[in-house]
Design a protein around this motif. Structure first.
Motif, short mmCIF file in Angstrom:
data_model
loop_
_atom_site.label_atom_id
_atom_site.label_comp_id
_atom_site.label_asym_id
_atom_site.label_seq_id
_atom_site.Cartn_x
_atom_site.Cartn_y
_atom_site.Cartn_z
N ILE A 61 39.60 3.51 31.87
CA ILE A 61 40.36 3.28 33.09
C ILE A 61 39.90 2.01 33.81
N PHE A 62 38.60 1.73 33.82
CA PHE A 62 38.11 0.57 34.56
C PHE A 62 38.52 -0.75 33.91
N ARG A 63 39.00 -0.72 32.65
CA ARG A 63 39.44 -1.94 31.97
C ARG A 63 40.92 -2.25 32.19
N ILE A 64 41.66 -1.33 32.80
CA ILE A 64 43.09 -1.52 33.01
C ILE A 64 43.32 -2.56 34.10
N GLY A 90 36.60 -7.29 26.63
CA GLY A 90 35.88 -8.55 26.50
C GLY A 90 36.72 -9.65 27.12
N ARG A 91 37.07 -10.67 26.33
CA ARG A 91 37.93 -11.74 26.82
C ARG A 91 39.36 -11.63 26.30
N VAL A 92 39.64 -10.57 25.56
CA VAL A 92 40.95 -10.38 24.94
C VAL A 92 41.76 -9.37 25.75
#
Length: 107
Positions: A61-64, A90-92
């Motif tokens: 959830i924290f990457r959304i 990451g950076r993608v």
């Protein structure tokens, strides 16, 4: 803190449309066997799909970064839609499509 399930759903059969549904009945329902299974909790979204080869994708959830809901006219009539989740690993930037979700705005 423990993970709390919030939603478990499958891609709706209604998302295939009338013509695709008729064709799938002729093929003994095989396209329906590999539908997406979606589980949403307070920590992650889990997307499982496939029949012969299973693919499981966990999105924290924290990457959304962004969520977009798309509905065609047919999908609005039957009350389903697609939820597009954009996340960063990451950076993608990754894009995940949750297909045929009932009441997509609520999700």
């Amino acid at each position: 803190m423990t993970e709390t399930p919030l939603l478990h759903t499958r891609e709706s059969k209604r998302s295939y449309g009338i013509l695709w549904g008729a064709a799938s009945l002729l093929l003994l329902g095989l396209p329906f066997l590999g539908r997406q299974r979606i589980a949403v909790s307070n920590e992650r979204i889990t997307i499982t799909q496939g029949f012969w080869t299973k693919t499981r994708d966990d999105v924290e959830i924290f990457r959304i970064r962004d969520v977009v809901v798309t509905q065609s006219l047919y999908h609005r009539l039957v009350g389903i839609g697609d939820v597009v989740v954009k996340s960063v690993e990451g950076r993608v930037e990754e894009t995940h499509v949750l297909k045929g979700v009932p009441d997509p705005v609520m999700v």
